[in-house]
Every structure is written in C-alpha cells, then in structure tokens.
Design a protein around this motif. Structure first.
Motif, PDB file in Angstrom:
ATOM      1  N   ALA A 164      -1.974 -15.072  -8.871  1.00 34.69           N
ATOM      2  CA  ALA A 164      -1.295 -16.173  -9.546  1.00 34.69           C
ATOM      3  C   ALA A 164      -0.234 -15.688 -10.522  1.00 34.69           C
ATOM      4  O   ALA A 164       0.731 -16.399 -10.806  1.00 34.69           O
ATOM      5  N   ALA A 165      -0.388 -14.469 -11.035  1.00 33.23           N
ATOM      6  CA  ALA A 165       0.486 -13.985 -12.109  1.00 33.23           C
ATOM      7  C   ALA A 165       1.670 -13.164 -11.610  1.00 33.23           C
ATOM      8  O   ALA A 165       2.754 -13.218 -12.206  1.00 33.23           O
ATOM      9  N   PHE A 166       1.503 -12.392 -10.519  1.00 33.68           N
ATOM     10  CA  PHE A 166       2.521 -11.421 -10.127  1.00 33.68           C
ATOM     11  C   PHE A 166       3.165 -11.753  -8.784  1.00 33.68           C
ATOM     12  O   PHE A 166       2.573 -12.400  -7.918  1.00 33.68           O
ATOM     13  N   GLN A 167       4.389 -11.274  -8.642  1.00 31.85           N
ATOM     14  CA  GLN A 167       5.122 -11.441  -7.398  1.00 31.85           C
ATOM     15  C   GLN A 167       4.371 -10.737  -6.261  1.00 31.85           C
ATOM     16  O   GLN A 167       3.823  -9.640  -6.446  1.00 31.85           O
ATOM     17  N   PRO A 168       4.331 -11.340  -5.061  1.00 28.85           N
ATOM     18  CA  PRO A 168       3.487 -10.815  -3.979  1.00 28.85           C
ATOM     19  C   PRO A 168       3.867  -9.424  -3.485  1.00 28.85           C
ATOM     20  O   PRO A 168       3.011  -8.727  -2.925  1.00 28.85           O
ATOM     21  N   GLU A 169       5.110  -9.002  -3.677  1.00 30.85           N
ATOM     22  CA  GLU A 169       5.484  -7.674  -3.163  1.00 30.85           C
ATOM     23  C   GLU A 169       4.734  -6.533  -3.843  1.00 30.85           C
ATOM     24  O   GLU A 169       4.758  -5.403  -3.362  1.00 30.85           O
ATOM     25  N   TRP A 170       4.049  -6.841  -4.946  1.00 34.09           N
ATOM     26  CA  TRP A 170       3.294  -5.806  -5.651  1.00 34.09           C
ATOM     27  C   TRP A 170       1.807  -5.791  -5.274  1.00 34.09           C
ATOM     28  O   TRP A 170       1.083  -4.897  -5.685  1.00 34.09           O
ATOM     29  N   TRP A 171       1.356  -6.773  -4.475  1.00 35.10           N
ATOM     30  CA  TRP A 171      -0.074  -6.812  -4.137  1.00 35.10           C
ATOM     31  C   TRP A 171      -0.385  -7.295  -2.730  1.00 35.10           C
ATOM     32  O   TRP A 171      -1.474  -7.051  -2.212  1.00 35.10           O
ATOM     33  N   ASN A 172       0.541  -7.947  -2.048  1.00 38.06           N
ATOM     34  CA  ASN A 172       0.242  -8.573  -0.765  1.00 38.06           C
ATOM     35  C   ASN A 172       0.748  -7.722   0.398  1.00 38.06           C
ATOM     36  O   ASN A 172       1.953  -7.648   0.647  1.00 38.06           O
ATOM     37  N   SER A 173      -0.184  -7.070   1.105  1.00 35.80           N
ATOM     38  CA  SER A 173       0.211  -6.234   2.235  1.00 35.80           C
ATOM     39  C   SER A 173      -0.969  -6.018   3.167  1.00 35.80           C
ATOM     40  O   SER A 173      -2.124  -5.907   2.726  1.00 35.80           O
ATOM     41  N   THR A 174      -0.673  -5.954   4.464  1.00 37.98           N
ATOM     42  CA  THR A 174      -1.701  -5.609   5.445  1.00 37.98           C
ATOM     43  C   THR A 174      -1.869  -4.090   5.543  1.00 37.98           C
ATOM     44  O   THR A 174      -2.723  -3.609   6.285  1.00 37.98           O
ATOM     45  N   TRP A 175      -1.039  -3.379   4.794  1.00 41.38           N
ATOM     46  CA  TRP A 175      -1.111  -1.927   4.761  1.00 41.38           C
ATOM     47  C   TRP A 175      -1.860  -1.466   3.506  1.00 41.38           C
ATOM     48  O   TRP A 175      -1.762  -2.096   2.454  1.00 41.38           O
ATOM     49  N   SER A 176      -2.595  -0.384   3.648  1.00 45.08           N
ATOM     50  CA  SER A 176      -3.246   0.255   2.506  1.00 45.08           C
ATOM     51  C   SER A 176      -2.554   1.588   2.230  1.00 45.08           C
ATOM     52  O   SER A 176      -1.757   2.065   3.042  1.00 45.08           O
ATOM     53  N   ILE A 177      -2.867   2.164   1.099  1.00 53.71           N
ATOM     54  CA  ILE A 177      -2.316   3.475   0.736  1.00 53.71           C
ATOM     55  C   ILE A 177      -3.431   4.505   0.834  1.00 53.71           C
ATOM     56  O   ILE A 177      -4.467   4.379   0.170  1.00 53.71           O
ATOM     57  N   GLN A 178      -3.226   5.506   1.685  1.00 54.48           N
ATOM     58  CA  GLN A 178      -4.212   6.566   1.856  1.00 54.48           C
ATOM     59  C   GLN A 178      -3.842   7.762   0.991  1.00 54.48           C
ATOM     60  O   GLN A 178      -2.702   8.216   1.003  1.00 54.48           O
ATOM     61  N   VAL A 179      -4.813   8.266   0.230  1.00 53.43           N
ATOM     62  CA  VAL A 179      -4.577   9.379  -0.691  1.00 53.43           C
ATOM     63  C   VAL A 179      -5.488  10.538  -0.314  1.00 53.43           C
ATOM     64  O   VAL A 179      -6.713  10.368  -0.219  1.00 53.43           O
ATOM     65  N   ASP A 180      -4.896  11.696  -0.102  1.00 59.26           N
ATOM     66  CA  ASP A 180      -5.680  12.901   0.172  1.00 59.26           C
ATOM     67  C   ASP A 180      -6.152  13.485  -1.152  1.00 59.26           C
ATOM     68  O   ASP A 180      -5.335  13.832  -2.008  1.00 59.26           O
ATOM     69  N   LYS A 181      -7.447  13.588  -1.330  1.00 58.76           N
ATOM     70  CA  LYS A 181      -7.999  14.067  -2.604  1.00 58.76           C
ATOM     71  C   LYS A 181      -7.682  15.529  -2.870  1.00 58.76           C
ATOM     72  O   LYS A 181      -7.736  15.981  -4.017  1.00 58.76           O
ATOM     73  N   ASN A 182      -7.345  16.278  -1.833  1.00 56.80           N
ATOM     74  CA  ASN A 182      -7.088  17.711  -2.004  1.00 56.80           C
ATOM     75  C   ASN A 182      -5.635  18.020  -2.339  1.00 56.80           C
ATOM     76  O   ASN A 182      -5.349  18.714  -3.319  1.00 56.80           O
ATOM     77  N   ASP A 183      -4.699  17.498  -1.545  1.00 57.18           N
ATOM     78  CA  ASP A 183      -3.291  17.829  -1.774  1.00 57.18           C
ATOM     79  C   ASP A 183      -2.511  16.684  -2.415  1.00 57.18           C
ATOM     80  O   ASP A 183      -1.335  16.835  -2.736  1.00 57.18           O
ATOM     81  N   GLY A 184      -3.143  15.521  -2.593  1.00 61.32           N
ATOM     82  CA  GLY A 184      -2.488  14.401  -3.262  1.00 61.32           C
ATOM     83  C   GLY A 184      -1.471  13.666  -2.416  1.00 61.32           C
ATOM     84  O   GLY A 184      -0.806  12.750  -2.912  1.00 61.32           O
ATOM     85  N   ILE A 185      -1.329  14.028  -1.148  1.00 60.22           N
ATOM     86  CA  ILE A 185      -0.365  13.352  -0.277  1.00 60.22           C
ATOM     87  C   ILE A 185      -0.779  11.893  -0.089  1.00 60.22           C
ATOM     88  O   ILE A 185      -1.949  11.589   0.166  1.00 60.22           O
ATOM     89  N   ARG A 186       0.210  10.983  -0.198  1.00 58.00           N
ATOM     90  CA  ARG A 186      -0.040   9.551  -0.082  1.00 58.00           C
ATOM     91  C   ARG A 186       0.801   8.977   1.046  1.00 58.00           C
ATOM     92  O   ARG A 186       1.971   9.323   1.183  1.00 58.00           O
ATOM     93  N   GLU A 187       0.210   8.082   1.808  1.00 55.21           N
ATOM     94  CA  GLU A 187       0.944   7.449   2.894  1.00 55.21           C
ATOM     95  C   GLU A 187       0.340   6.087   3.211  1.00 55.21           C
ATOM     96  O   GLU A 187      -0.874   5.894   3.106  1.00 55.21           O
TER      97      GLU A 187
END
Length: 434
Positions: free
Chosen positions: A379-402
């Motif tokens: 209700a508070a924020f524009q959807p481009e900051w929270w609405n997506s069918t994609w998730s962000i994957q983070v590698d705990k070892n090298d920190g690579i995000r995709e």
C-alpha cells in the motif's frame, strides 16, 4: 579587540603608503594604483570585518522546514509508509531474539535511561597512533552491574571547578546501552519472531561464565529532533544521502538494490540516492548489529524474509524431504509449516487505541495490527520495488547475485539463498521513510 585594532592600524598604514605612491606617478598610472588601493582595502578590511560579525540569533525549530527526501518514484502513499515505519520501529520481533526493537534503546525521551548492564569496557579504544587497541577489562561494575549516582562522573577531580586539580579517579569504561546476547545467525522461519541462531560464548560479557547481553561501545543518543541532523550516529557515519542498503551513502558504490520495470521482466540492479535522509542511513545500522539487535551474520534480506516471507509449497516439500532420513513429521506439523502466515506486526505488543498513526490498523483485541507487513508495503510503495515473479538468488560464498524466475534457481544448493524482490529490497522499504 586588541587584534582588531592592530589589523585596522595595519590597514591604515598600507592605505597611506599606497596613496603616497599615487602622488608620485603620472595621472595615467593613478587609475591602476587606485584600483590596487581599493582592492587592498577590501581584502584587508574583510578580515577585520569578519572578526566582528555577530552570529545569528537562535530561532525556534517550529519555524524551520522539516528536511526530507523527494520520495517520487518510491513512495505512493506517505501516510501508509509512516505507519509502516512506526510499526517496525517499535516491533520487538525485528530483533534476532524476538524481544529487541529499535525503540528498546529509544523508549525514554528518545534515549536510553536504563541503569542495569549498561557498561562497555571501551572496546573502541585506540592507541596514540589511532590504531585499534580495544580494552576488554572492566574498571568497575562489570556485566549486569546496576549504576548508581555516585558512580558519576567517571573522571573525578578533587575540585570539580578546577580542571587542573588532582585526579581522584579516571575510568575509561563507557556508560552505554545493552543489546542482544552473542550469537551467530543461521536462518529465519517466516512468521516466527525468533531467528534460528547458535549461541556463542562471550569472553567479555559474562558473569561467572554465564553470558549476559552485550553492551554497545557507545550510548544511544536521543532521536528527538534528530531529523535536523545532517549526519547521524555519534561518529557521523550515517550519511545525508541514503543508498537504500547501509549507512555509508555515496561512499559505497557497490550498494545496489533491484528494480522491476514490470512484474514479469527480470529486475535490474540500481543505485538509490535519497538526499536529506541521514536518519534512514542511521536506521539500517542497528537491526544488523551483533551488539544491538542481531545475531552475527544476518542481512536485511533475512529480516525481510522473516517479516514478509511465506514459505512456498516447493520449499516446504524440499525441507520435508531433508528430514526423511531421520523420520517423518506428523501431518499437523507439516500443515503448520505449509500454512505459515506472514509475521503479524507488533504481535507481542499492545497498540494504544488513541495512537496517532497506528490506531486505524489496531487489531480488534488491541494486540498488534490488522494488516501484515506485506500489505503495508504494497500500500505504501511503488510496485517496481516489490512486485516481481522473479526472485534474487545470492551465493553465500562469493556473494554473486542474480535474478531467478519463480524463485527456482539452484533449488537444492544450500549455498544459494533466494529472496523475493520485497525481501531483497527490505532495507529500503522498511527505512526510507525515516
């Protein structure tokens, strides 16, 4: 005054000398010298005048505009964003122990008035060259000690009105603010106020080998009128420009979030630059501090997962399969996991019926809110900051995000952690209104 008179005398001498030069040269040169004379008077007199400037009189803050960022492109309903920010500020569930909130240290007039277990031995001490030289030895009191009026000041003089009088005692311990127990972060369970942590021994904060809550190296400052501070924290590290991730603003070029142009296209890395937001920069520090509110190693994405995450059917099936070698779980236990709901805001606390911000969200029994954090964010924020069918994957070892579609990615890899866009951007969504 003597300095001002001396400067005026010097100016007069210089001016007199230059005028004598004018009379000795031709009319053609007179103009140039006159210009030089006037320039000298202006420069020299400027130093004199600057010493006599009267500072502006103090005015009431009621007449000063409240500073704040331009939320265009971020916030779509400021009143709901304020409600979200207030709930998170008071909510004890934000802490790894499920009992420590931001307000824990700001409860009394915006500051900390607790007297028990409030001493730090000066772990931020440095040597004469400015190199870290932490002091882990308490000079008096120690962990769980209750402070008395007679303990102050820590630097005591024989004559309090004479700074050169004999020093009776000089203690470098710091009267500060207690936080959480020493622990390392493992994971969160969405909807559970307590994080999954491993308790650690604490060589400094213990009584007879029994751990006590850790005490920060600095006392909690008041938040009253802190919005007018260009920077925040005692050392000023909370920058005026908020990067949406940590306190360091533009000093950290690697601070990035993700933004989705549409809900179905892969979100892209972006930089956030919100000016006049030193309080937001300050507010992202304590929730991750292993002294203040967090087990060591927790991220804001993890806080977001606890606050707004709901375990997917797929992830729960995977977790269930991992338990099969050691025995099946009861159907009701599995159902409880599969139907786990979002964390109820302020679930362990009563909300005042006349609260100026949260009263309209007050639950019918007076405990917590009738909206989830997810609903408040949407209700508070524009959807481009929270609405997506994609998730962000983070590698705990090298920190690579995709970005990974539907949160799939490397499903069975324990070193790949996945966060929804709302969870990943939680540091921005929970703090930028401050």
């Amino acid at each position: 005054m003597a300095k001002i008179q001396l400067t005026l005398t010097f100016v007069a001498a210089v001016v007199g000398r230059l005028r004598n030069l004018v009379s000795r040269f031709s009319r053609r040169m007179k103009t140039s010298v006159t210009i030089a004379t006037n320039a000298a008077i202006a420069v020299l007199a400027g130093h004199t005048v600057s010493a006599q400037i009267t500072p502006p009189s103090l005015i009431s803050l009621n007449t000063v505009p409240i500073p704040g960022p331009d939320y265009t492109g971020y916030v779509k309903d400021k009143s709901k964003a304020i409600a979200l920010g207030k709930a998170l500020f008071w909510d004890m569930q934000v802490g790894s122990d499920g009992r420590t909130s931001c307000a824990t240290c700001h409860f009394h007039a915006g500051a900390d008035n607790r007297v028990k277990n409030q001493i730090n031995p000066d772990i931020l001490r440095v040597d004469a060259s400015g190199n870290p030289n932490p002091d882990n030895t308490f000079r008096f009191g120690g962990p769980n000690y209750t402070l008395k009026a007679t303990d102050f000041p820590f630097h005591k003089l024989a004559n309090v009105n004479d700074r050169k009088s004999t020093v009776i005692s000089d203690i470098n311990d710091v009267e500060s603010s207690q936080g959480v127990f020493n622990s390392s972060f493992n994971s969160v369970t969405p909807g559970n106020p307590k994080d999954n942590v491993t308790q650690l021994d604490d060589a400094t904060f213990n009584v007879g080998g029994i751990e006590t809550r850790r005490v920060e190296p600095r006392n909690t400052p008041t938040i009253i009128n802190a919005v007018y501070n260009f920077r925040n924290f005692w050392d000023g590290r909370a920058q005026n420009s908020f990067n949406g991730v940590n306190p360091f603003g533009l000093r950290d070029p690697n601070a990035k979030l993700y933004k989705a142009a549409t809900s179905v296209t892969p979100p892209q890395k972006v930089s956030v630059k919100l000016k006049n937001s030193s309080l937001a920069s300050q507010a992202v520090g304590p929730p991750l501090s292993s002294f203040e509110m967090s087990a060591d190693g927790r991220t804001f994405e993890d806080v977001g997962k606890k606050a707004v995450g709901t375990p997917s059917l797929l992830s729960n099936i995977i977790n269930l399969l991992k338990t099969l070698p050691t025995g099946l779980k009861l159907p009701r236990d599995l159902g409880q996991k599969l139907l786990s709901s979002n964390l109820k805001p302020l679930a362990q606390q009563k909300v005042a019926i006349d609260d100026s911000v949260l009263n309209i969200y007050r639950a019918s029994d007076g405990k917590g809110l009738n909206k989830t954090y997810k609903q408040l964010i949407e209700a508070a924020f524009q959807p481009e900051w929270w609405n997506s069918t994609w998730s962000i994957q983070v590698d705990k070892n090298d920190g690579i995000r995709e970005p990974v579609l539907l949160g799939l990615g490397s499903i069975l890899d324990p070193d790949k952690k996945k966060y929804t866009l709302m969870e990943y951007n939680f540091s921005l969504l929970s703090r930028s209104i401050l």
